[in-house]
Design a protein around this motif. Structure first.
Motif, PDB file in Angstrom:
ATOM      1  N   PRO A  69       0.862  -1.234  -0.085  1.00 38.57           N
ATOM      2  CA  PRO A  69      -0.219  -0.164  -0.078  1.00 38.57           C
ATOM      3  C   PRO A  69       0.707   1.464  -0.201  1.00 38.57           C
ATOM      4  O   PRO A  69       0.366   2.702  -0.644  1.00 38.57           O
ATOM      5  N   TYR A  70       2.221   1.200   0.422  1.00 36.37           N
ATOM      6  CA  TYR A  70       3.056   1.864   0.876  1.00 36.37           C
ATOM      7  C   TYR A  70       4.144   2.143  -0.591  1.00 36.37           C
ATOM      8  O   TYR A  70       4.843   1.076   0.088  1.00 36.37           O
ATOM      9  N   LYS A  71       4.184   3.172  -1.479  1.00 38.65           N
ATOM     10  CA  LYS A  71       4.813   2.753  -2.293  1.00 38.65           C
ATOM     11  C   LYS A  71       5.651   3.748  -2.299  1.00 38.65           C
ATOM     12  O   LYS A  71       5.983   4.233  -1.383  1.00 38.65           O
ATOM     13  N   GLY A  72       7.318   3.506  -2.768  1.00 42.78           N
ATOM     14  CA  GLY A  72       8.899   4.142  -2.397  1.00 42.78           C
ATOM     15  C   GLY A  72       9.919   3.145  -3.081  1.00 42.78           C
ATOM     16  O   GLY A  72       9.489   1.879  -3.645  1.00 42.78           O
ATOM     17  N   ILE A  73      11.243   3.791  -2.493  1.00 43.12           N
ATOM     18  CA  ILE A  73      12.215   3.290  -2.482  1.00 43.12           C
ATOM     19  C   ILE A  73      13.071   3.427  -2.182  1.00 43.12           C
ATOM     20  O   ILE A  73      13.094   3.796  -1.556  1.00 43.12           O
ATOM     21  N   PHE A  74      13.517   1.737  -1.932  1.00 48.84           N
ATOM     22  CA  PHE A  74      14.249   1.677  -0.426  1.00 48.84           C
ATOM     23  C   PHE A  74      15.582   1.626  -1.423  1.00 48.84           C
ATOM     24  O   PHE A  74      16.075   0.660  -1.305  1.00 48.84           O
ATOM     25  N   LEU A  75      16.088   2.560  -0.257  1.00 49.32           N
ATOM     26  CA  LEU A  75      18.181   2.706  -1.124  1.00 49.32           C
ATOM     27  C   LEU A  75      18.799   2.208  -0.254  1.00 49.32           C
ATOM     28  O   LEU A  75      18.090   2.309   2.025  1.00 49.32           O
ATOM     29  N   VAL A  76      19.640   1.660   0.163  1.00 49.12           N
ATOM     30  CA  VAL A  76      20.892   1.206   1.164  1.00 49.12           C
ATOM     31  C   VAL A  76      22.455   1.257   0.526  1.00 49.12           C
ATOM     32  O   VAL A  76      22.676   0.853  -0.444  1.00 49.12           O
ATOM     33  N   VAL A  77      23.436   0.860   1.711  1.00 48.33           N
ATOM     34  CA  VAL A  77      23.990   1.076   1.508  1.00 48.33           C
ATOM     35  C   VAL A  77      25.042   0.036   2.080  1.00 48.33           C
ATOM     36  O   VAL A  77      25.061  -0.009   3.612  1.00 48.33           O
ATOM     37  N   VAL A  78      25.791  -0.544   1.673  1.00 46.82           N
ATOM     38  CA  VAL A  78      26.678  -2.002   2.173  1.00 46.82           C
ATOM     39  C   VAL A  78      27.169  -2.319   2.512  1.00 46.82           C
ATOM     40  O   VAL A  78      28.252  -2.491   1.528  1.00 46.82           O
ATOM     41  N   GLY A  79      28.777  -2.562   3.246  1.00 48.64           N
ATOM     42  CA  GLY A  79      30.164  -2.500   3.270  1.00 48.64           C
ATOM     43  C   GLY A  79      30.281  -4.424   2.969  1.00 48.64           C
ATOM     44  O   GLY A  79      29.029  -4.829   3.614  1.00 48.64           O
ATOM     45  N   VAL A  80      31.453  -4.853   3.315  1.00 46.38           N
ATOM     46  CA  VAL A  80      32.361  -5.780   3.493  1.00 46.38           C
ATOM     47  C   VAL A  80      32.843  -5.366   5.190  1.00 46.38           C
ATOM     48  O   VAL A  80      33.877  -4.869   4.832  1.00 46.38           O
ATOM     49  N   ASP A  81      32.600  -6.476   5.574  1.00 45.04           N
ATOM     50  CA  ASP A  81      33.350  -7.331   6.862  1.00 45.04           C
ATOM     51  C   ASP A  81      34.804  -7.958   6.434  1.00 45.04           C
ATOM     52  O   ASP A  81      35.272  -8.289   5.458  1.00 45.04           O
ATOM     53  N   ALA A  82      35.597  -8.025   7.164  1.00 46.61           N
ATOM     54  CA  ALA A  82      36.410  -8.915   7.546  1.00 46.61           C
ATOM     55  C   ALA A  82      36.675  -9.960   6.896  1.00 46.61           C
ATOM     56  O   ALA A  82      37.094 -11.017   6.695  1.00 46.61           O
ATOM     57  N   ASN A  83      35.190 -10.854   7.600  1.00 42.95           N
ATOM     58  CA  ASN A  83      35.455 -11.681   6.896  1.00 42.95           C
ATOM     59  C   ASN A  83      34.667 -11.909   5.726  1.00 42.95           C
ATOM     60  O   ASN A  83      33.905 -13.411   5.301  1.00 42.95           O
ATOM     61  N   LEU A  84      34.742 -11.005   4.420  1.00 46.63           N
ATOM     62  CA  LEU A  84      33.503 -10.902   3.203  1.00 46.63           C
ATOM     63  C   LEU A  84      32.275 -11.047   3.708  1.00 46.63           C
ATOM     64  O   LEU A  84      31.723 -11.797   2.840  1.00 46.63           O
ATOM     65  N   HIS A  85      31.455 -10.565   4.851  1.00 46.78           N
ATOM     66  CA  HIS A  85      30.652 -10.735   4.189  1.00 46.78           C
ATOM     67  C   HIS A  85      29.681  -8.996   4.435  1.00 46.78           C
ATOM     68  O   HIS A  85      30.436  -8.501   4.725  1.00 46.78           O
ATOM     69  N   PHE A  86      28.786  -9.025   3.844  1.00 46.78           N
ATOM     70  CA  PHE A  86      27.904  -8.128   3.985  1.00 46.78           C
ATOM     71  C   PHE A  86      27.536  -6.958   5.118  1.00 46.78           C
ATOM     72  O   PHE A  86      27.129  -8.252   5.934  1.00 46.78           O
ATOM     73  N   TYR A  87      27.706  -5.775   4.937  1.00 45.78           N
ATOM     74  CA  TYR A  87      27.921  -5.365   6.414  1.00 45.78           C
ATOM     75  C   TYR A  87      26.373  -3.693   5.898  1.00 45.78           C
ATOM     76  O   TYR A  87      26.906  -3.037   6.001  1.00 45.78           O
ATOM     77  N   PRO A  88      25.409  -4.181   6.269  1.00 48.24           N
ATOM     78  CA  PRO A  88      24.613  -3.252   6.207  1.00 48.24           C
ATOM     79  C   PRO A  88      25.273  -1.378   6.615  1.00 48.24           C
ATOM     80  O   PRO A  88      24.911  -1.717   8.358  1.00 48.24           O
ATOM     81  N   LEU A  89      24.764  -0.246   6.126  1.00 46.15           N
ATOM     82  CA  LEU A  89      25.237   0.065   6.948  1.00 46.15           C
ATOM     83  C   LEU A  89      24.484   1.857   7.333  1.00 46.15           C
ATOM     84  O   LEU A  89      24.363   1.876   8.406  1.00 46.15           O
ATOM     85  N   ALA A  90      23.909   1.803   5.999  1.00 45.13           N
ATOM     86  CA  ALA A  90      22.631   2.438   6.151  1.00 45.13           C
ATOM     87  C   ALA A  90      21.846   2.687   5.290  1.00 45.13           C
ATOM     88  O   ALA A  90      21.426   2.282   4.312  1.00 45.13           O
ATOM     89  N   TYR A  91      20.654   3.127   5.721  1.00 44.98           N
ATOM     90  CA  TYR A  91      19.014   2.856   4.629  1.00 44.98           C
ATOM     91  C   TYR A  91      18.536   4.174   4.026  1.00 44.98           C
ATOM     92  O   TYR A  91      18.351   4.711   5.133  1.00 44.98           O
TER      93      TYR A  91
END
Length: 171
Positions: A69-91
């Motif tokens: 029901p609520y339209k829009g766009i979800f933006l995200v910035v994702v880094g990579v940690d020392a174990n090569l895993h995704f690290y979501p930083l901000a949205y």
């Protein structure tokens, strides 16, 4: 609530004034204005500190359409940690994928993470979404790189072939 439970975190809500139609039989000389949600940006202090202390000066940017029901766009910035895993930083949730939305998002992000501790430029990876190239170009200390997966898919769409199984240097 974010500020109270996560001191130092940032949560910015932006609204805009829109006219509200009143249809109760009155003659309206000027429409009444009411605030309407436009955008929100969230970056938690603990996540930001962890990113700055233990992640490479690299992050990816992406966005997706919200359904429901609520339209829009979800933006995200994702880094990579020392174990090569995704690290979501901000949205953020914004009204559209355009230069204005991406610039707003990146300006707030830059205000939070500043420059890297090592003095290296930020390396930003994206899939070349609308408005994103222009928004990243406005960050002088950043290198912009493109996702190989998306480049390959664009090549397949344009030329109708795949590079799977192709090895550089082979004859």
């Amino acid at each position: 609530m974010i500020h109270r439970t996560n001191p130092g975190s940032i949560a910015i809500v932006q609204s805009q004034l829109v006219p509200v139609n009143i249809d109760d039989g009155e003659i309206v000389k000027a429409p009444r204005m009411q605030p309407q949600f436009k955008r929100i940006f969230i970056c938690y202090e603990g996540v930001k500190n962890g990113f700055l202390a233990g992640c490479r000066p690299f992050f990816g940017l992406d966005g997706c359409h919200l359904k429901g029901p609520y339209k829009g766009i979800f933006l995200v910035v994702v880094g990579v940690d020392a174990n090569l895993h995704f690290y979501p930083l901000a949205y953020a949730i914004v009204e559209a994928k355009n230069t204005d939305s991406w610039s707003w998002f990146l300006e707030l992000l830059r205000g939070e993470i500043r420059d890297t501790a090592s003095g290296q430029p930020w390396c930003i990876m994206s899939d070349r979404q609308k408005g994103l190239i222009e928004a990243v170009a406005a960050i002088p200390e950043a290198e912009h790189r493109y996702c190989c997966f998306h480049i390959e898919n664009n090549m397949i769409k344009k030329f109708g072939t795949s590079t799977k199984g192709f090895v550089l240097g082979s004859s």
